[in-house]
Structures are given as C-alpha cells and as structure tokens.
Design an enzyme around this catalytic site. Structure first.
Site, PDB file in Angstrom:
ATOM      1  N   LYS A  71      -5.094  -7.392  -0.082  1.00  0.00           N
ATOM      2  CA  LYS A  71      -4.066  -8.101   0.682  1.00  0.00           C
ATOM      3  C   LYS A  71      -4.587  -9.470   1.128  1.00  0.00           C
ATOM      4  O   LYS A  71      -3.855 -10.461   1.108  1.00  0.00           O
ATOM      5  CB  LYS A  71      -3.633  -7.284   1.911  1.00  0.00           C
ATOM      6  CG  LYS A  71      -2.857  -6.013   1.608  1.00  0.00           C
ATOM      7  CD  LYS A  71      -1.521  -6.229   0.927  1.00  0.00           C
ATOM      8  CE  LYS A  71      -0.469  -6.856   1.821  1.00  0.00           C
ATOM      9  NZ  LYS A  71       0.872  -6.876   1.170  1.00  0.00           N
ATOM     10  N   THR A  76      -0.723  -7.803   6.276  1.00  0.00           N
ATOM     11  CA  THR A  76      -1.204  -6.811   7.242  1.00  0.00           C
ATOM     12  C   THR A  76      -2.263  -7.396   8.174  1.00  0.00           C
ATOM     13  O   THR A  76      -2.978  -8.331   7.794  1.00  0.00           O
ATOM     14  CB  THR A  76      -1.807  -5.620   6.468  1.00  0.00           C
ATOM     15  OG1 THR A  76      -2.491  -4.763   7.373  1.00  0.00           O
ATOM     16  CG2 THR A  76      -2.814  -6.064   5.413  1.00  0.00           C
ATOM     17  N   ASP A  77      -2.406  -6.777   9.348  1.00  0.00           N
ATOM     18  CA  ASP A  77      -3.485  -7.196  10.261  1.00  0.00           C
ATOM     19  C   ASP A  77      -4.864  -6.756   9.754  1.00  0.00           C
ATOM     20  O   ASP A  77      -5.887  -7.211  10.263  1.00  0.00           O
ATOM     21  CB  ASP A  77      -3.232  -6.670  11.682  1.00  0.00           C
ATOM     22  CG  ASP A  77      -3.177  -5.153  11.786  1.00  0.00           C
ATOM     23  OD1 ASP A  77      -3.287  -4.460  10.751  1.00  0.00           O
ATOM     24  OD2 ASP A  77      -3.032  -4.640  12.919  1.00  0.00           O
ATOM     25  N   GLU A  78      -4.887  -5.851   8.744  1.00  0.00           N
ATOM     26  CA  GLU A  78      -6.192  -5.342   8.263  1.00  0.00           C
ATOM     27  C   GLU A  78      -7.034  -6.430   7.607  1.00  0.00           C
ATOM     28  O   GLU A  78      -8.239  -6.263   7.436  1.00  0.00           O
ATOM     29  CB  GLU A  78      -5.986  -4.174   7.287  1.00  0.00           C
ATOM     30  CG  GLU A  78      -5.265  -3.015   7.936  1.00  0.00           C
ATOM     31  CD  GLU A  78      -5.447  -1.687   7.212  1.00  0.00           C
ATOM     32  OE1 GLU A  78      -6.288  -1.592   6.305  1.00  0.00           O
ATOM     33  OE2 GLU A  78      -4.731  -0.742   7.573  1.00  0.00           O
ATOM     34  N   TYR A 129      -8.065  -1.970  -0.060  1.00  0.00           N
ATOM     35  CA  TYR A 129      -6.683  -2.354   0.256  1.00  0.00           C
ATOM     36  C   TYR A 129      -6.649  -3.699   0.988  1.00  0.00           C
ATOM     37  O   TYR A 129      -5.941  -4.632   0.577  1.00  0.00           O
ATOM     38  CB  TYR A 129      -6.006  -1.271   1.116  1.00  0.00           C
ATOM     39  CG  TYR A 129      -4.747  -1.743   1.814  1.00  0.00           C
ATOM     40  CD1 TYR A 129      -3.597  -2.047   1.089  1.00  0.00           C
ATOM     41  CD2 TYR A 129      -4.702  -1.904   3.214  1.00  0.00           C
ATOM     42  CE1 TYR A 129      -2.438  -2.501   1.729  1.00  0.00           C
ATOM     43  CE2 TYR A 129      -3.559  -2.351   3.853  1.00  0.00           C
ATOM     44  CZ  TYR A 129      -2.429  -2.651   3.111  1.00  0.00           C
ATOM     45  OH  TYR A 129      -1.286  -3.098   3.743  1.00  0.00           O
TER      46      TYR A 129
HETATM   47  P1  NAD Z   1       5.098   1.589   0.686  1.00  0.00           P
HETATM   48  O1  NAD Z   1       3.891   2.072  -0.039  1.00  0.00           O
HETATM   49  O2  NAD Z   1       5.913   2.547   1.473  1.00  0.00           O
HETATM   50  O3  NAD Z   1       6.106   0.896  -0.345  1.00  0.00           O
HETATM   51  C1  NAD Z   1       5.663   0.039  -1.345  1.00  0.00           C
HETATM   52  C2  NAD Z   1       6.812  -0.181  -2.307  1.00  0.00           C
HETATM   53  O4  NAD Z   1       6.361  -1.077  -3.340  1.00  0.00           O
HETATM   54  C3  NAD Z   1       7.282   1.106  -3.016  1.00  0.00           C
HETATM   55  O5  NAD Z   1       8.693   1.158  -3.020  1.00  0.00           O
HETATM   56  C4  NAD Z   1       6.732   0.978  -4.427  1.00  0.00           C
HETATM   57  O6  NAD Z   1       7.518   1.627  -5.393  1.00  0.00           O
HETATM   58  C5  NAD Z   1       6.737  -0.530  -4.608  1.00  0.00           C
HETATM   59  N1  NAD Z   1       5.751  -0.969  -5.599  1.00  0.00           N
HETATM   60  C6  NAD Z   1       4.430  -0.616  -5.666  1.00  0.00           C
HETATM   61  N2  NAD Z   1       3.855  -1.185  -6.742  1.00  0.00           N
HETATM   62  C7  NAD Z   1       4.815  -1.931  -7.357  1.00  0.00           C
HETATM   63  C8  NAD Z   1       4.828  -2.765  -8.489  1.00  0.00           C
HETATM   64  N3  NAD Z   1       3.721  -2.930  -9.248  1.00  0.00           N
HETATM   65  N4  NAD Z   1       5.968  -3.390  -8.840  1.00  0.00           N
HETATM   66  C9  NAD Z   1       7.100  -3.220  -8.073  1.00  0.00           C
HETATM   67  N5  NAD Z   1       7.145  -2.428  -6.994  1.00  0.00           N
HETATM   68  C10 NAD Z   1       6.021  -1.787  -6.635  1.00  0.00           C
HETATM   69  O7  NAD Z   1       4.591   0.380   1.582  1.00  0.00           O
HETATM   70  P2  NAD Z   1       5.044  -0.095   3.033  1.00  0.00           P
HETATM   71  O8  NAD Z   1       4.285   0.655   4.036  1.00  0.00           O
HETATM   72  O9  NAD Z   1       6.516  -0.115   3.090  1.00  0.00           O
HETATM   73  O10 NAD Z   1       4.486  -1.583   3.012  1.00  0.00           O
HETATM   74  C11 NAD Z   1       5.274  -2.662   2.522  1.00  0.00           C
HETATM   75  C12 NAD Z   1       4.487  -3.950   2.669  1.00  0.00           C
HETATM   76  O11 NAD Z   1       4.166  -4.182   4.028  1.00  0.00           O
HETATM   77  C13 NAD Z   1       3.157  -3.950   1.919  1.00  0.00           C
HETATM   78  O12 NAD Z   1       2.957  -5.226   1.379  1.00  0.00           O
HETATM   79  C14 NAD Z   1       2.129  -3.661   2.989  1.00  0.00           C
HETATM   80  O13 NAD Z   1       0.883  -4.216   2.668  1.00  0.00           O
HETATM   81  C15 NAD Z   1       2.761  -4.344   4.181  1.00  0.00           C
HETATM   82  N6  NAD Z   1       2.412  -3.791   5.499  1.00  0.00           N
HETATM   83  C16 NAD Z   1       2.562  -2.453   5.749  1.00  0.00           C
HETATM   84  C17 NAD Z   1       2.294  -1.964   7.040  1.00  0.00           C
HETATM   85  C18 NAD Z   1       2.472  -0.495   7.379  1.00  0.00           C
HETATM   86  O14 NAD Z   1       2.099  -0.084   8.469  1.00  0.00           O
HETATM   87  N7  NAD Z   1       3.039   0.331   6.497  1.00  0.00           N
HETATM   88  C19 NAD Z   1       1.873  -2.847   8.029  1.00  0.00           C
HETATM   89  C20 NAD Z   1       1.715  -4.192   7.724  1.00  0.00           C
HETATM   90  C21 NAD Z   1       2.001  -4.657   6.470  1.00  0.00           C
HETATM   91  O1  DAU Z   2      -2.573  -2.082  10.185  1.00  0.00           O
HETATM   92  C1  DAU Z   2      -1.573  -2.153   9.204  1.00  0.00           C
HETATM   93  C2  DAU Z   2      -1.833  -1.126   8.139  1.00  0.00           C
HETATM   94  O2  DAU Z   2      -1.544   0.142   8.715  1.00  0.00           O
HETATM   95  C3  DAU Z   2      -1.025  -1.343   6.881  1.00  0.00           C
HETATM   96  O3  DAU Z   2      -1.393  -2.555   6.278  1.00  0.00           O
HETATM   97  C4  DAU Z   2      -1.249  -0.199   5.885  1.00  0.00           C
HETATM   98  O4  DAU Z   2      -0.411  -0.362   4.757  1.00  0.00           O
HETATM   99  C5  DAU Z   2      -0.923   1.105   6.579  1.00  0.00           C
HETATM  100  O5  DAU Z   2      -1.190   2.187   5.718  1.00  0.00           O
HETATM  101  C6  DAU Z   2      -1.716   1.248   7.880  1.00  0.00           C
HETATM  102  O6  DAU Z   2      -3.120   1.442   7.598  1.00  0.00           O
HETATM  103  P1  DAU Z   2      -4.009   2.515   8.405  1.00  0.00           P
HETATM  104  O7  DAU Z   2      -5.172   2.877   7.596  1.00  0.00           O
HETATM  105  O8  DAU Z   2      -4.255   2.046   9.798  1.00  0.00           O
HETATM  106  O9  DAU Z   2      -2.928   3.719   8.501  1.00  0.00           O
HETATM  107  P2  DAU Z   2      -3.093   5.307   8.310  1.00  0.00           P
HETATM  108  O10 DAU Z   2      -1.796   5.906   8.728  1.00  0.00           O
HETATM  109  O11 DAU Z   2      -3.628   5.653   6.967  1.00  0.00           O
HETATM  110  O12 DAU Z   2      -4.192   5.681   9.385  1.00  0.00           O
HETATM  111  C7  DAU Z   2      -4.003   5.415  10.761  1.00  0.00           C
HETATM  112  C8  DAU Z   2      -5.249   5.892  11.485  1.00  0.00           C
HETATM  113  O13 DAU Z   2      -5.313   7.338  11.412  1.00  0.00           O
HETATM  114  C9  DAU Z   2      -6.556   5.391  10.885  1.00  0.00           C
HETATM  115  O14 DAU Z   2      -7.499   5.159  11.917  1.00  0.00           O
HETATM  116  C10 DAU Z   2      -7.013   6.549  10.011  1.00  0.00           C
HETATM  117  C11 DAU Z   2      -6.508   7.773  10.763  1.00  0.00           C
HETATM  118  N1  DAU Z   2      -6.158   8.939   9.921  1.00  0.00           N
HETATM  119  C12 DAU Z   2      -5.304   8.736   8.867  1.00  0.00           C
HETATM  120  C13 DAU Z   2      -4.973   9.785   8.026  1.00  0.00           C
HETATM  121  C14 DAU Z   2      -4.052   9.567   6.846  1.00  0.00           C
HETATM  122  C15 DAU Z   2      -6.669  10.199  10.203  1.00  0.00           C
HETATM  123  O15 DAU Z   2      -7.420  10.374  11.189  1.00  0.00           O
HETATM  124  N2  DAU Z   2      -6.335  11.235   9.366  1.00  0.00           N
HETATM  125  C16 DAU Z   2      -5.525  11.090   8.293  1.00  0.00           C
HETATM  126  O16 DAU Z   2      -5.271  12.083   7.572  1.00  0.00           O
END
Ligand code: NAD
Ligand code: DAU
Length: 349
Positions: A160, A131-133, A156
């Site tokens: 990562k 992630t970019d975080e 988180y």
């Molecule tokens: P998600 O939470 O939707 O899915 C995570 C998956 O991992 C689920 O299917 C869960 O069952 C599985 N999982 C969790 N713990 C596990 C374990 N101990 N063993 C096996 N499986 C397990 O997550 P996502 O949003 O699809 O993110 C996927 C990946 O991409 C993550 O590594 C996350 O850090 C990264 N990522 C997400 C975003 C985003 O915006 N969602 C952005 C950048 C990177």
């Molecule tokens: O940047 C990549 C990341 O983006 C991934 O690595 C993470 O897995 C993914 O969850 C996401 O993280 P964020 O914290 O940016 O996403 P989230 O959707 O939780 O929040 C987006 C923005 O909205 C953030 O500034 C927080 C705000 N927010 C979020 C929620 C859930 C609110 O204002 N209210 C809310 O209820």
C-alpha cells in the site's frame, strides 16, 4: 452525466461507497469494477443492483490491456480506487499477490487515467484509498499525522505504501489530479470474516475459539464503515488536489478489551449467561511483525472539510452485530469453500 469508476466496489468498504454514490448522486453513472476475488461479493449490493445509474463490470486491475481498453471505452471522469488485497495475514503467506494487485494494479489504473486525461485534466480526479498501516507502528504515545514518515512493516502495508508513492509520483511527474486518504481500521456490515471483528462475531455464534494474537495488548483505532464512506464522498468532492487526509474514529481499543466488549454484547444478544462467550478466548501465536499500535490524528479532515464520525462505537457495534445475526445466509455463503481452507491453514495447523 459524469462517469465515475469505483474499483473494488464489491468488497467491504467499496460496497458501502458504491451504495452511497449510487443513491446520493443520480447525476453520476457509477461503474463498479471488481474481479470478485474471495473478498468480492455481489450479495453486498443486491439492494442497488438494478438502479439505472449503476453498472457492474467484472475485471482484474492487473490486466493492463483490459484496463487501458476500459478507460478508452467509458471515458471516466473520476476514479475512486479501493480494489486491493487487504488482509495482513494473507500478505504474510503470499506477498506477491499483494504486489500484483496493490502495486501493479494501481499503476495500470494510473497509466490509463494519465493517458485519458492527458489533454484535459479539468474536473478529473484520481482518488486513492489507503491505510494508516503505511506509517508503521506507534508506541504508547503519539498519533499518525499526514506528515508522519512512511515505515511499513507487513507485506500488505509495504504494497500500500508503494501504491501511495506511485500516486504521488504521477501527480508530481505528469500532473495527474489526485487525492489520497489513509484510514484506520473499519468495521461494520459486509466485513469479510477473516478480520478481527467479523471473525470473532462468527466464532461466537458458532461456538469456536476466539484466537487472540500474542498477549492481546495491541491497539487499533476503529471507524464505522459508513463514516469512512461519508469521508470518501467529502474528499472526492471537496478535497484539495494533491492533498492527503488521514481518517480515523477517535476510538482506540486494545484488542483484548474490544474482544471482551464484543463477548458481552454477544452474550446479551444470544441470551447466554454473562461470561459465556468470553470462555472462548484463546491466546495464540502472535502475528509476525505485529504492529503494536495505530492511532490517527484526523484533525485535518475535521478542520478543513468538517468531517467527523456520525455514530459512536457503541451504536456502530450494535448495528454490526445485529446485521450479522440477521444475515446468517450471507455469513454461511462466505464461510464455505475457500474460507474453510484458509481458516484451517491460519488457525487449525
Ligand atoms: P476487501 O478485501 O473487503 O475488498 C477488496 C475488493 O477488491 C474485493 O471486492 C475484491 O474482489 C477486489 N479486488 C481484489 N483484487 C482485485 C483485482 N486484482 N482487480 C479488481 N478487483 C480486485 O477490502 P476492504 O477492506 O474493503 O478495503 C478496501 C480498500 O480500503 C483497500 O484498498 C484497503 O487497503 C483500504 N483500507 C481498508 C481498511 C479496512 O479496515 N478494511 C482501512 C483502511 C484502508
Ligand atoms: O489499519 C487499517 C487496516 O486495518 C487496513 O488497512 C487493513 O486492510 C485491515 O485488514 C486492518 O488491518 P489489521 O491487521 O489491523 O486488522 P485485523 O482485523 O486483521 O486485526 C486487527 C487486530 O486484531 C490486529 O492487532 C491483529 C489482531 N487479530 C486479528 C485476527 C484476524 C487477532 O488477535 N486475531 C485474529 O484472528
């Protein structure tokens, strides 16, 4: 036939990656390893579950002996590692769950891959999805590049960042072949409704408050999930060994502006009077340690591998909103049980 292990393939991004690989590469056997936590959902994959080149394996990456045996049994040629605890707010409540899955789980996979490929790393690849975080928070100006120093602020992102360091350390120390990408915020179908966009879509449909953290002036870069999956495909096949690539949507939005846009799209779709959904916007207590701004310079993957997003934000949001409106069963199924408890604790206390 190459055997590719995709971890976390029942989750949001993972399910799109699994679908792309299963449908595009009939010459690969795709193994989807997922523990099916609250975020994992096999309903995400019903359209491909009977394909001959697809196998689902239920299992937990924190289980060292299970992972070791799995690699011995299947002799994987490649790993695309997405399994993780992914929600920042949950990491604030329970950091250890993030250490276990994101750090220990990743190291278990690295150990198993290192052992399996010790005498023959030719053509093998461990692809870590990050992630970019990990880069921390930006001010009003600037972009994250691949050389930006790590500065994680949430449990988180700290977990990562730690897993990223382990992947690189295994590359340096043991010669493990790896690639790593850091991506910005994804959105699209199958997104669990704890994250901003699907949470707000669901709350607008059900006429619940839209909880905007702090003043809403936080900025994120949004990328359509299918475009992330396309980038993953490209980096897995054409990325240079031991390199990192940033992936982003060239699409920055302040939260409050994005929420206003979503409200107007939903008014239109639901046949509501303009401004109706925006009345649900409620400013609530800020997220502790809330990062102000994320913005990605995706120039490297663009110039070196020719990747760019294929849909505009307008098109992606249209597809996403339509998907949620057409998949109310999916939404109802994931918003009962554990979700109701989480929602109450996070938003109604
Ligand atoms: P998600 O939470 O939707 O899915 C995570 C998956 O991992 C689920 O299917 C869960 O069952 C599985 N999982 C969790 N713990 C596990 C374990 N101990 N063993 C096996 N499986 C397990 O997550 P996502 O949003 O699809 O993110 C996927 C990946 O991409 C993550 O590594 C996350 O850090 C990264 N990522 C997400 C975003 C985003 O915006 N969602 C952005 C950048 C990177
Ligand atoms: O940047 C990549 C990341 O983006 C991934 O690595 C993470 O897995 C993914 O969850 C996401 O993280 P964020 O914290 O940016 O996403 P989230 O959707 O939780 O929040 C987006 C923005 O909205 C953030 O500034 C927080 C705000 N927010 C979020 C929620 C859930 C609110 O204002 N209210 C809310 O209820």
């Amino acid at each position: 036939m190459k055997k590719i292990l995709i971890t976390g393939g029942a989750g949001f991004i993972g399910s799109h990656v699994v679908r792309l690989f299963v449908t595009k590469y009939s010459e690969y056997q795709i193994y989807n390893l997922d523990a099916l936590t609250y975020a994992g959902n096999l309903e995400n994959l019903v359209d491909i579950e009977n394909e001959p080149n697809y196998t689902f394996l239920k299992g937990d990456i924190t289980d060292e002996s299970f992972i070791s045996n799995l690699f011995e049994k299947y002799q994987f040629d490649g790993v695309i590692h997405l399994a993780a605890e992914s929600h920042v707010d949950r990491s604030i409540e329970d950091p250890m769950a993030f250490v276990k899955t994101n750090v220990i789980g990743t190291v278990n996979l690295l150990n198993a891959a290192r052992k399996l490929w010790a005498n023959n790393a030719e053509g093998k690849r461990f692809y870590h999805i990050s992630t970019d975080e990990v880069y921390g928070s930006l001010g009003a100006e600037g972009l994250f590049t691949e050389t930006t120093s790590y500065d994680p602020n949430s449990p988180y992102s700290a977990s990562k960042a730690s897993s990223d360091h382990f992947v690189r350390a295994y590359g340096e120390t043991y010669g493990l072949p790896y690639v790593l990408t850091n991506c910005s915020n994804n959105y699209g179908p199958n997104h669990f409704p704890e994250k901003l966009i699907p949470l707000f879509i669901n709350n607008i449909i059900t006429n619940k408050a839209l909880p905007v953290y702090g003043d809403g002036n936080y900025t994120r870069d949004w990328l359509f999930v299918v475009d992330h999956a396309r980038a993953i495909d490209l980096v897995f096949h054409e990325g240079i060994n031991h390199e990192t690539y940033n992936i982003g949507g060239f699409n920055e939005w302040k939260n409050i502006d994005l929420v206003q846009l979503l409200c107007s799209i939903m008014d239109d779709k639901l046949g509501r009077v303009a401004g109706e959904s925006a009345k649900l916007i409620t400013y609530v207590k800020d997220r502790p340690g809330h990062d102000l701004r994320y913005a990605i310079d995706a120039g490297k993957i663009n110039k070196q591998l020719g990747w760019e997003p294929s849909v505009t934000f307008e098109q992606g949001l249209e597809i996403t909103v339509n998907w949620y409106l057409n998949n109310t069963d999916w939404l109802n199924n994931v918003t009962t049980g554990e979700y109701a408890t989480y929602y109450k604790k996070q938003y109604l206390k």
